[in-house]
Design an enzyme around this catalytic site. Structure first.
Site, PDB file in Angstrom:
ATOM      1  N   ARG A 118       0.830  -1.198   0.000  1.00  0.00           N
ATOM      2  CA  ARG A 118       0.000   0.000   0.000  1.00  0.00           C
ATOM      3  C   ARG A 118       0.866   1.249   0.000  1.00  0.00           C
ATOM      4  O   ARG A 118       1.772   1.387   0.808  1.00  0.00           O
ATOM      5  CB  ARG A 118      -0.921   0.009   1.221  1.00  0.00           C
ATOM      6  CG  ARG A 118      -1.975   1.101   1.182  1.00  0.00           C
ATOM      7  CD  ARG A 118      -2.984   0.951   2.285  1.00  0.00           C
ATOM      8  NE  ARG A 118      -2.387   1.141   3.597  1.00  0.00           N
ATOM      9  CZ  ARG A 118      -3.092   1.263   4.710  1.00  0.00           C
ATOM     10  NH1 ARG A 118      -4.408   1.172   4.662  1.00  0.00           N
ATOM     11  NH2 ARG A 118      -2.494   1.435   5.866  1.00  0.00           N
ATOM     12  N   ASP A 216       1.742  -8.570  13.789  1.00  0.00           N
ATOM     13  CA  ASP A 216       2.281  -8.542  12.424  1.00  0.00           C
ATOM     14  C   ASP A 216       2.922  -9.896  12.138  1.00  0.00           C
ATOM     15  O   ASP A 216       4.011 -10.202  12.641  1.00  0.00           O
ATOM     16  CB  ASP A 216       3.319  -7.422  12.289  1.00  0.00           C
ATOM     17  CG  ASP A 216       3.748  -7.210  10.840  1.00  0.00           C
ATOM     18  OD1 ASP A 216       4.199  -8.191  10.206  1.00  0.00           O
ATOM     19  OD2 ASP A 216       3.621  -6.082  10.342  1.00  0.00           O
ATOM     20  N   ASP A 219       6.600  -9.920  10.530  1.00  0.00           N
ATOM     21  CA  ASP A 219       7.651  -9.539  11.471  1.00  0.00           C
ATOM     22  C   ASP A 219       7.932 -10.656  12.465  1.00  0.00           C
ATOM     23  O   ASP A 219       9.094 -10.957  12.767  1.00  0.00           O
ATOM     24  CB  ASP A 219       7.242  -8.274  12.225  1.00  0.00           C
ATOM     25  CG  ASP A 219       7.482  -7.005  11.412  1.00  0.00           C
ATOM     26  OD1 ASP A 219       8.200  -7.077  10.397  1.00  0.00           O
ATOM     27  OD2 ASP A 219       6.944  -5.955  11.792  1.00  0.00           O
TER      28      ASP A 219
END
Length: 226
Positions: A118, A216, A219
């Site tokens: 994005r 996340d 991550d």
């Protein structure tokens, strides 16, 4: 700000959306990956166990072909085999975590990659990189992405596959967890795409994180959350 009214997804369950059986064992696996204090090796190993279950469920949705074989005692067994053309497509980077479990089930499978992120200014998905098999239009595609949240990146990725000639009904979207918002976005736009997931979360919070969620995923899986 995200809407507080959640979309109804009842019409999609069992047709567009295939949820893994919510067994106690699966819940025990989710307990590990949802623990904020889980060690990374435990997170990785447990995530891969769930992903393998998802891959197998996704393969079960493909149009298997009839295949007769002769057993060791000389009898004929009327069996089935996977289509000759199957392609995995991982959405970089988090989707790459699903390549290992896919290769464990289908060692010779070809895997394409799409990097869709994005844009920070426009908030719209932007394509940075793509590498796909030349005959992907004739393939059954397992689209690999652990998280389906708002659905923005998923919609753009699916449209890219359609632009490459892949039939909508030949796409199985495999993801670890999702939310009603993401399911509704994908199923309304692409009603022939099937989604396989292990959990449908409650909702998205004001920061577009899933609740209760796992944080996340990329991550935590690749160790860049430190």
């Amino acid at each position: 700000m995200l809407s507080t009214k959640l979309p109804s997804i009842e019409e999609y369950l069992g047709s567009n959306v295939h949820l893994l059986p919510q067994t106690d064992y699966l819940r025990s696996l989710h307990t590990v990956i949802r623990d904020r204090n889980a060690r990374r090796d435990d997170f990785v190993l447990t995530s891969e166990s769930i992903i393998r279950m998802l891959i197998e469920a996704g393969l079960n949705l493909l149009p298997l072909e009839k295949c007769e074989v002769t057993t060791p005692v000389g009898a004929t067994y009327e069996g089935l085999r996977l289509p000759s053309r199957i392609c995995g497509v991982s959405v970089v980077r988090a989707g790459e975590s699903m390549e290992g479990p896919l290769r464990a089930v289908c060692p010779s499978i070809r895997i394409g990659k799409i990097l869709m992120q994005r844009d920070k200014k426009t908030k719209l998905p932007h394509l940075y990189y793509t590498s796909l098999p030349s005959d992907i239009a004739e393939s059954q595609v397992l689209l690999l992405e652990p998280m389906l949240a708002t659905g923005g990146t998923a919609l753009a990725t699916i449209q890219l596959l359609l632009d490459k000639g892949v039939a909508e009904e030949n796409i199985v979207f495999v993801n670890l967890i999702t939310v009603p918002e993401g399911i509704s976005a994908v199923c309304r736009r692409y009603p022939k795409v099937r989604i396989v997931t292990s959990s449908i979360e409650e909702r998205l919070n004001e920061n577009a994180y899933m609740v209760p969620g796992i944080g996340d995923f990329g991550d935590r899986f690749f160790g860049t959350d430190i």
